[in-house]
Design a protein around this motif. Structure first.
Motif, mmCIF file in Angstrom:
data_model
loop_
_atom_site.group_PDB
_atom_site.id
_atom_site.type_symbol
_atom_site.label_atom_id
_atom_site.label_comp_id
_atom_site.label_asym_id
_atom_site.label_seq_id
_atom_site.Cartn_x
_atom_site.Cartn_y
_atom_site.Cartn_z
ATOM 1 N N TRP A 22 7.390 16.088 -26.820
ATOM 2 C CA TRP A 22 8.502 16.508 -27.661
ATOM 3 C C TRP A 22 9.796 15.863 -27.159
ATOM 4 C CZ3 TRP A 22 12.597 20.219 -26.543
ATOM 5 C CH2 TRP A 22 13.373 20.518 -27.666
ATOM 6 N N GLN A 23 10.557 15.297 -28.093
ATOM 7 C CA GLN A 23 11.829 14.632 -27.822
ATOM 8 C C GLN A 23 11.695 13.374 -26.972
ATOM 9 O OE1 GLN A 23 14.674 17.635 -26.428
ATOM 10 N NE2 GLN A 23 15.434 17.856 -28.523
ATOM 11 N N VAL A 24 10.491 12.877 -26.770
ATOM 12 C CA VAL A 24 10.346 11.565 -26.144
ATOM 13 C C VAL A 24 10.556 10.521 -27.244
ATOM 14 C CG1 VAL A 24 8.828 9.987 -24.894
ATOM 15 C CG2 VAL A 24 8.754 12.444 -24.405
ATOM 16 N N PRO A 25 11.544 9.650 -27.107
ATOM 17 C CA PRO A 25 11.793 8.667 -28.165
ATOM 18 C C PRO A 25 10.556 7.822 -28.436
ATOM 19 C CG PRO A 25 13.611 8.698 -26.594
ATOM 20 C CD PRO A 25 12.509 9.537 -26.002
ATOM 21 N N PRO A 26 10.311 7.480 -29.696
ATOM 22 C CA PRO A 26 9.118 6.691 -30.013
ATOM 23 C C PRO A 26 8.973 5.435 -29.157
ATOM 24 C CG PRO A 26 10.094 7.517 -32.036
ATOM 25 C CD PRO A 26 11.035 7.896 -30.922
ATOM 26 N N ALA A 27 10.096 4.772 -28.876
ATOM 27 C CA ALA A 27 10.028 3.529 -28.109
ATOM 28 C C ALA A 27 9.618 3.754 -26.665
ATOM 29 C CB ALA A 27 11.382 2.823 -28.151
ATOM 30 N N GLU A 28 9.772 4.982 -26.161
ATOM 31 C CA GLU A 28 9.443 5.284 -24.772
ATOM 32 C C GLU A 28 8.103 6.000 -24.633
ATOM 33 O OE1 GLU A 28 12.614 7.340 -22.743
ATOM 34 O OE2 GLU A 28 14.140 6.308 -23.935
ATOM 35 N N THR A 29 7.505 6.374 -25.743
ATOM 36 C CA THR A 29 6.336 7.248 -25.673
ATOM 37 C C THR A 29 5.138 6.574 -25.031
ATOM 38 O OG1 THR A 29 7.071 8.463 -27.626
ATOM 39 C CG2 THR A 29 4.748 8.647 -27.043
ATOM 40 N N GLU A 30 4.855 5.340 -25.409
ATOM 41 C CA GLU A 30 3.665 4.690 -24.869
ATOM 42 C C GLU A 30 3.722 4.615 -23.348
ATOM 43 O OE1 GLU A 30 1.054 0.544 -24.972
ATOM 44 O OE2 GLU A 30 2.732 0.781 -26.375
ATOM 45 N N ALA B 293 -0.920 4.264 -26.188
ATOM 46 C CA ALA B 293 -1.203 4.558 -24.784
ATOM 47 C C ALA B 293 -2.678 4.885 -24.569
ATOM 48 C CB ALA B 293 -0.327 5.717 -24.304
ATOM 49 N N LEU B 294 -3.255 5.647 -25.484
ATOM 50 C CA LEU B 294 -4.674 5.967 -25.380
ATOM 51 C C LEU B 294 -5.511 4.697 -25.428
ATOM 52 C CD1 LEU B 294 -4.889 9.057 -27.758
ATOM 53 C CD2 LEU B 294 -5.003 9.084 -25.268
ATOM 54 N N ALA B 295 -5.167 3.816 -26.362
ATOM 55 C CA ALA B 295 -5.936 2.577 -26.518
ATOM 56 C C ALA B 295 -5.818 1.688 -25.283
ATOM 57 C CB ALA B 295 -5.462 1.831 -27.765
ATOM 58 N N ALA B 296 -4.640 1.698 -24.662
ATOM 59 C CA ALA B 296 -4.412 0.827 -23.512
ATOM 60 C C ALA B 296 -4.941 1.406 -22.207
ATOM 61 C CB ALA B 296 -2.917 0.544 -23.369
ATOM 62 N N SER B 297 -5.290 2.675 -22.217
ATOM 63 C CA SER B 297 -5.631 3.355 -20.971
ATOM 64 C C SER B 297 -6.984 2.960 -20.397
ATOM 65 C CB SER B 297 -5.618 4.872 -21.185
ATOM 66 O OG SER B 297 -6.730 5.270 -21.989
ATOM 67 N N VAL C 269 -0.356 25.037 -20.527
ATOM 68 C CA VAL C 269 1.048 24.665 -20.356
ATOM 69 C C VAL C 269 1.213 23.158 -20.516
ATOM 70 C CG1 VAL C 269 0.786 24.580 -17.844
ATOM 71 C CG2 VAL C 269 3.048 24.934 -18.814
ATOM 72 N N ILE C 270 2.321 22.752 -21.168
ATOM 73 C CA ILE C 270 2.514 21.328 -21.487
ATOM 74 C C ILE C 270 3.927 20.876 -21.107
ATOM 75 C CG2 ILE C 270 0.730 20.964 -23.225
ATOM 76 C CD1 ILE C 270 2.848 21.700 -25.369
ATOM 77 N N PRO C 271 4.210 20.726 -19.811
ATOM 78 C CA PRO C 271 5.525 20.216 -19.425
ATOM 79 C C PRO C 271 5.739 18.789 -19.907
ATOM 80 C CG PRO C 271 4.028 20.164 -17.565
ATOM 81 C CD PRO C 271 3.317 20.909 -18.667
ATOM 82 N N LYS C 272 7.005 18.457 -20.097
ATOM 83 C CA LYS C 272 7.369 17.121 -20.573
ATOM 84 C C LYS C 272 8.388 16.492 -19.641
ATOM 85 C CE LYS C 272 11.033 15.150 -22.862
ATOM 86 N NZ LYS C 272 12.462 15.482 -23.071
ATOM 87 N N SER C 273 8.211 15.205 -19.359
ATOM 88 C CA SER C 273 9.197 14.426 -18.631
ATOM 89 C C SER C 273 8.931 12.962 -18.932
ATOM 90 C CB SER C 273 9.103 14.671 -17.118
ATOM 91 O OG SER C 273 10.051 13.876 -16.427
ATOM 92 N N VAL C 274 9.957 12.144 -18.790
ATOM 93 C CA VAL C 274 9.755 10.694 -18.869
ATOM 94 C C VAL C 274 9.975 10.045 -17.507
ATOM 95 C CG1 VAL C 274 10.329 10.548 -21.315
ATOM 96 C CG2 VAL C 274 12.156 10.306 -19.614
ATOM 97 N N THR C 275 10.241 10.851 -16.486
ATOM 98 C CA THR C 275 10.491 10.350 -15.132
ATOM 99 C C THR C 275 9.182 10.336 -14.352
ATOM 100 O OG1 THR C 275 12.686 11.357 -15.211
ATOM 101 C CG2 THR C 275 11.845 10.692 -13.042
#
Length: 280
Positions: free
Chosen positions: A23-31, A60-64, A229-235
């Protein structure tokens, strides 16, 4: 790498107890964020049509290099697409963006009681489930009256209700209702918004006691309550930190102290009135 235990849903499907939210992860940063999470050991990814980043999750799933069955994928139906036929179309669109043949869990994102379409929407969910295009179906942000109305006409009881839940909003009555009917509680915004929870003296004191971060203490509290539980971070460092909560435990006094923080305080919308994205 952390090993996350599984939670068995009411249909026998197992979901990792701790997953990665976007949630709120910009599309360009999601992968990149999802790839980082998968490398850190997460095996459950939670997205939604409304987040507009399902394509990044799929990339990301495809590249994993991971097998599809090794990653639990959740997405959600957005409000404007409620209703039987619209739901079926929206589900196909989500599958295409994710690049998968099925999802593990599909949720009605909000009940929107004023629109009164969630019962028809659930009938479409039951068809998709019967057609084995979804492994489990559930809801998000449903209050007890919404669930009771849904149960009246449901052939399948929701496997999950994903709701705002953290020490400042513990949802004890709703969690008890879930337990009575075999619905699993999943927490979004598990650390609360705004940062006040993580600097709360009670949480900070427990973090010092256990030699952990405040976020790890709160996530461990969720785990010991039995929440998904589903924490979110981009760091990257925080992504790794958030999953490292299975090698310590809170004691009874710790749990009692955290229980005392309940303020009934929402940081997100009220499910009884939230209607964003509904076009009439």
């Amino acid at each position: 790498m952390s090993t996350v235990p599984g939670i068995t849903l009411n249909n026998g499907v197992e979901i990792p107890q701790l997953g990665f939210g976007v949630w709120q992860v910009p599309p360009a940063e999601t992968e990149v964020a999802v790839r980082t999470a998968l490398e850190a050991g997460y095996r459950s990814i939670d997205t939604a049509a409304a987040y507009e980043n399902e394509t990044g999750v799929g990339a990301a799933l495809a590249a994993s290099g991971l097998a599809r069955e090794d990653v639990f994928v959740t997405t959600k139906l957005w409000n404007r697409n409620q209703g039987y036929d619209a739901t079926l179309r929206a589900f196909d669109d989500s599958l295409a963006k994710l690049g998968v043949e099925y999802v593990d869990l599909y949720l009605i994102h909000w009940p929107m009681p004023a629109a009164d379409r969630y019962v028809d929407t659930w009938q479409a969910f039951e068809k998709l489930y019967a057609d084995q295009r979804i492994r489990a179906i559930g809801v998000s942000n449903f209050q007890i009256p919404h669930l009771e109305r849904l149960f009246d006409g449901a052939g399948v009881i929701p496997a999950v209700n994903q709701v705002e839940l953290h020490p400042y909003l513990q949802q004890q009555e709703l969690r008890a209702f879930h337990a009575e009917f075999g619905v699993r509680t999943e927490a979004w915004s598990p650390l609360a918004k705004g940062g006040a929870l993580l600097t709360d003296p009670v949480v900070a004191g427990l973090a010092e006691k256990h030699g952990r971060s405040a976020a790890q203490v709160v996530l461990r509290w969720h785990v010991q309550l039995g929440n998904i539980v589903i924490p979110k971070s981009v760091t990257p460092a925080r992504i790794a930190e958030n999953i490292a909560v299975f090698d310590f435990a809170l004691d009874d006094a710790d749990l009692a102290a955290l229980e005392g923080l309940d303020r009934g305080r929402r940081t997100g919308p009220d499910p009884d009135t939230f209607n964003l994205g509904y076009d009439g």
